[in-house]
Design a protein around this motif. Structure first.
Motif, mmCIF file in Angstrom:
data_model
loop_
_atom_site.group_PDB
_atom_site.id
_atom_site.type_symbol
_atom_site.label_atom_id
_atom_site.label_comp_id
_atom_site.label_asym_id
_atom_site.label_seq_id
_atom_site.Cartn_x
_atom_site.Cartn_y
_atom_site.Cartn_z
ATOM 1 N N PRO A 224 -7.223 6.528 1.194
ATOM 2 C CA PRO A 224 -8.455 5.851 1.658
ATOM 3 C C PRO A 224 -8.266 5.203 3.025
ATOM 4 O O PRO A 224 -7.279 4.493 3.264
ATOM 5 C CB PRO A 224 -8.697 4.791 0.580
ATOM 6 C CG PRO A 224 -7.987 5.295 -0.625
ATOM 7 C CD PRO A 224 -6.775 6.025 -0.114
ATOM 8 N N LEU A 225 -9.212 5.469 3.927
ATOM 9 C CA LEU A 225 -9.146 4.940 5.284
ATOM 10 C C LEU A 225 -10.314 3.994 5.533
ATOM 11 O O LEU A 225 -11.466 4.332 5.267
ATOM 12 C CB LEU A 225 -9.183 6.084 6.303
ATOM 13 C CG LEU A 225 -9.086 5.680 7.778
ATOM 14 C CD1 LEU A 225 -7.688 5.157 8.100
ATOM 15 C CD2 LEU A 225 -9.426 6.864 8.681
ATOM 16 N N LEU A 226 -9.993 2.790 6.043
ATOM 17 C CA LEU A 226 -11.027 1.854 6.480
ATOM 18 C C LEU A 226 -11.239 2.123 7.968
ATOM 19 O O LEU A 226 -10.352 1.873 8.789
ATOM 20 C CB LEU A 226 -10.589 0.411 6.259
ATOM 21 C CG LEU A 226 -10.089 0.053 4.854
ATOM 22 C CD1 LEU A 226 -9.835 -1.444 4.752
ATOM 23 C CD2 LEU A 226 -11.082 0.492 3.802
ATOM 24 N N TYR A 227 -12.410 2.628 8.319
ATOM 25 C CA TYR A 227 -12.636 3.135 9.675
ATOM 26 C C TYR A 227 -13.409 2.141 10.527
ATOM 27 O O TYR A 227 -14.529 1.749 10.197
ATOM 28 C CB TYR A 227 -13.414 4.449 9.623
ATOM 29 C CG TYR A 227 -13.653 5.074 10.983
ATOM 30 C CD1 TYR A 227 -12.653 5.808 11.607
ATOM 31 C CD2 TYR A 227 -14.871 4.900 11.639
ATOM 32 C CE1 TYR A 227 -12.860 6.371 12.859
ATOM 33 C CE2 TYR A 227 -15.084 5.453 12.894
ATOM 34 C CZ TYR A 227 -14.085 6.189 13.496
ATOM 35 O OH TYR A 227 -14.286 6.730 14.724
ATOM 36 N N HIS B 144 0.836 -1.194 0.000
ATOM 37 C CA HIS B 144 0.000 0.000 0.000
ATOM 38 C C HIS B 144 0.876 1.253 0.000
ATOM 39 O O HIS B 144 2.000 1.251 0.521
ATOM 40 C CB HIS B 144 -0.911 -0.002 1.239
ATOM 41 C CG HIS B 144 -1.945 1.074 1.233
ATOM 42 N ND1 HIS B 144 -1.720 2.321 1.746
ATOM 43 C CD2 HIS B 144 -3.216 1.084 0.760
ATOM 44 C CE1 HIS B 144 -2.809 3.058 1.619
ATOM 45 N NE2 HIS B 144 -3.724 2.327 1.012
ATOM 46 N N GLY C 62 -7.066 0.064 1.103
ATOM 47 C CA GLY C 62 -7.015 1.069 2.151
ATOM 48 C C GLY C 62 -6.109 0.713 3.312
ATOM 49 O O GLY C 62 -5.439 -0.320 3.337
ATOM 50 N N ARG D 203 -5.594 12.125 2.948
ATOM 51 C CA ARG D 203 -5.624 11.983 1.483
ATOM 52 C C ARG D 203 -5.846 10.548 1.042
ATOM 53 O O ARG D 203 -6.508 10.300 0.023
ATOM 54 C CB ARG D 203 -4.301 12.515 0.907
ATOM 55 C CG ARG D 203 -4.182 12.380 -0.605
ATOM 56 C CD ARG D 203 -2.923 13.056 -1.123
ATOM 57 N NE ARG D 203 -1.712 12.506 -0.567
ATOM 58 C CZ ARG D 203 -1.106 11.409 -1.019
ATOM 59 N NH1 ARG D 203 -1.637 10.719 -2.020
ATOM 60 N NH2 ARG D 203 0.011 10.984 -0.468
ATOM 61 N N TYR E 20 -13.656 16.003 6.883
ATOM 62 C CA TYR E 20 -13.208 14.675 6.481
ATOM 63 C C TYR E 20 -14.267 13.608 6.769
ATOM 64 O O TYR E 20 -14.881 13.598 7.830
ATOM 65 C CB TYR E 20 -11.917 14.303 7.206
ATOM 66 C CG TYR E 20 -11.422 12.916 6.867
ATOM 67 C CD1 TYR E 20 -10.699 12.682 5.702
ATOM 68 C CD2 TYR E 20 -11.693 11.836 7.713
ATOM 69 C CE1 TYR E 20 -10.249 11.412 5.387
ATOM 70 C CE2 TYR E 20 -11.249 10.568 7.400
ATOM 71 C CZ TYR E 20 -10.522 10.356 6.235
ATOM 72 O OH TYR E 20 -10.092 9.101 5.918
ATOM 73 N N PRO F 74 -14.495 9.273 6.366
ATOM 74 C CA PRO F 74 -13.770 8.051 5.981
ATOM 75 C C PRO F 74 -14.337 7.448 4.696
ATOM 76 O O PRO F 74 -15.549 7.480 4.464
ATOM 77 C CB PRO F 74 -13.987 7.112 7.173
ATOM 78 C CG PRO F 74 -14.304 8.019 8.318
ATOM 79 C CD PRO F 74 -15.035 9.178 7.738
ATOM 80 N N HIS F 75 -13.449 6.878 3.880
ATOM 81 C CA HIS F 75 -13.863 6.280 2.615
ATOM 82 C C HIS F 75 -14.772 5.072 2.843
ATOM 83 O O HIS F 75 -15.712 4.821 2.098
ATOM 84 C CB HIS F 75 -12.622 5.875 1.823
ATOM 85 C CG HIS F 75 -12.897 5.578 0.385
ATOM 86 N ND1 HIS F 75 -11.922 5.311 -0.526
ATOM 87 C CD2 HIS F 75 -14.060 5.516 -0.304
ATOM 88 C CE1 HIS F 75 -12.462 5.093 -1.713
ATOM 89 N NE2 HIS F 75 -13.759 5.200 -1.601
ATOM 90 N N LEU F 76 -14.490 4.298 3.893
ATOM 91 C CA LEU F 76 -15.278 3.095 4.174
ATOM 92 C C LEU F 76 -15.341 2.870 5.678
ATOM 93 O O LEU F 76 -14.318 2.790 6.352
ATOM 94 C CB LEU F 76 -14.635 1.879 3.489
ATOM 95 C CG LEU F 76 -15.293 0.521 3.700
ATOM 96 C CD1 LEU F 76 -16.745 0.526 3.233
ATOM 97 C CD2 LEU F 76 -14.503 -0.573 2.964
ATOM 98 N N ARG F 77 -16.565 2.769 6.209
ATOM 99 C CA ARG F 77 -16.772 2.471 7.629
ATOM 100 C C ARG F 77 -17.101 0.987 7.778
ATOM 101 O O ARG F 77 -17.946 0.469 7.049
ATOM 102 C CB ARG F 77 -17.909 3.328 8.196
ATOM 103 C CG ARG F 77 -17.620 4.823 8.198
ATOM 104 C CD ARG F 77 -18.850 5.615 8.623
ATOM 105 N NE ARG F 77 -18.621 7.036 8.558
ATOM 106 C CZ ARG F 77 -18.205 7.776 9.583
ATOM 107 N NH1 ARG F 77 -17.992 7.200 10.752
ATOM 108 N NH2 ARG F 77 -18.015 9.068 9.460
#
Length: 304
Positions: free
Chosen positions: A189-192, A172, A232, A187, A211, A213-216
């Motif tokens: 992608p964050l998996l939250y 990554h 991510g 900046r 902000y 998160p890209h995916l929760r």
């Protein structure tokens, strides 16, 4: 109340079909209808809206459903406890979140099971609030949660703190940096995963106000599966990824400056009157032997 009526109500609420409910309970459809009518008469309100294709819960039905489920659970638990006492000296039910069972409490369960064959054990898994409800209802005697609630008659014992780390697949983009700044974190992608209020407040204070998160995600297993596919990066309790970090399947990412995620705290909840029960005392001693109070400066108790 008639428990057969309650059981029929709960199954019908799930299946939304009289015929499927009859099949599931090995009854004729007329018996299902009769039980529901009897329950509605007793409550004084209709519990279902019916048409030719399916049935739906009414407002009263939705309100009654969780109580019906809890009554059935209590009934089943009481019978299980009574039956277990014919064979065992005691019966101990323990509730915990999935991650605490998987990454913290499993060795305790294994050791206790082997050491105390005269105690019948039962586990319950759910979110923190599920475990608290089970404690209040008496379904479990010991509860292990991340989010304790102040309830009269219960004692809260902090027993474990765990480090939260930022991880990503070795290929990554984040893994290519020596250190990740808040700007880079915002900046990429964050998996939250939600690790509680302290963590949420910490990450909100670090990232821009706008902000998102890209995916929760609400499941550690899903988080790890996505990580293995290099989708991510994300924060997770260290015990959940120790093997992956050791084998090189994931890489821990350092944060710039003095940015350190708050530790994830876990708590024991138990009724004060149950603290002296031999089975609970033996469980606590087993935890101490396995070092599960080591992450805290001392074994503190928070009385209510």
């Amino acid at each position: 109340m008639d428990f057969e009526q309650l059981r029929t109500f709960v199954v019908l609420a799930r299946n939304k079909s009289f015929s499927k409910t009859a099949d599931a309970l090995h009854l004729v459809q007329s018996t299902v209808s009769s039980r529901i009518q009897g329950l509605e008469t007793e409550i004084g309100k209709p519990l279902f809206m019916r048409d030719r294709r399916r049935v739906e819960l009414t407002e009263a039905g939705y309100a009654f459903l969780p109580y019906a489920e809890r009554l059935l659970l209590l009934s089943e638990e009481s019978l299980t406890k009574i039956r277990s006492l014919k064979t065992y000296e005691d019966q101990l039910s323990i509730g915990a979140t999935d991650s605490l069972w998987k990454y913290v409490l499993c060795p305790v369960l294994e050791t206790f099971f082997a050491r105390y064959p005269s105690v019948s054990l039962k586990t319950k898994t759910g979110h923190s609030w599920d475990v608290v409800h089970h404690l209040i209802d008496g379904v479990v005697q010991l509860g292990f949660v991340y989010l304790p609630q102040s309830i009269p008659g219960f004692e809260i014992i902090p027993f474990y703190e765990e480090e939260i780390v930022l991880v990503a697949h070795p290929e990554h983009e984040a893994a290519q940096y020596g250190v990740v700044s808040p700007e880079i974190l915002a900046r990429l992608p964050l998996l939250y995963l939600d690790w509680g209020s302290p963590f949420y407040e910490w990450i909100c204070g670090m990232l821009p106000p706008e902000y998102v998160p890209h995916l929760r995600i609400d499941n550690v297993s899903l988080f790890l599966a996505l990580m293995q596919k290099n989708i991510g990066m994300g924060f997770i309790i260290k015990s959940a990824v120790e093997e992956e970090l050791r084998e090189g399947y994931l890489k821990e990412i350092c944060l710039s400056g003095d940015l350190i995620p708050p530790k994830r705290a876990a708590y024991i909840m138990v009724q004060k009157e149950n603290l002296q029960r031999p089975s609970i005392q033996n469980w606590m001693h087993t935890m101490e032997e396995l070092g599960l109070f080591h992450a805290l400066p001392s074994r503190q108790k928070t009385p209510l």
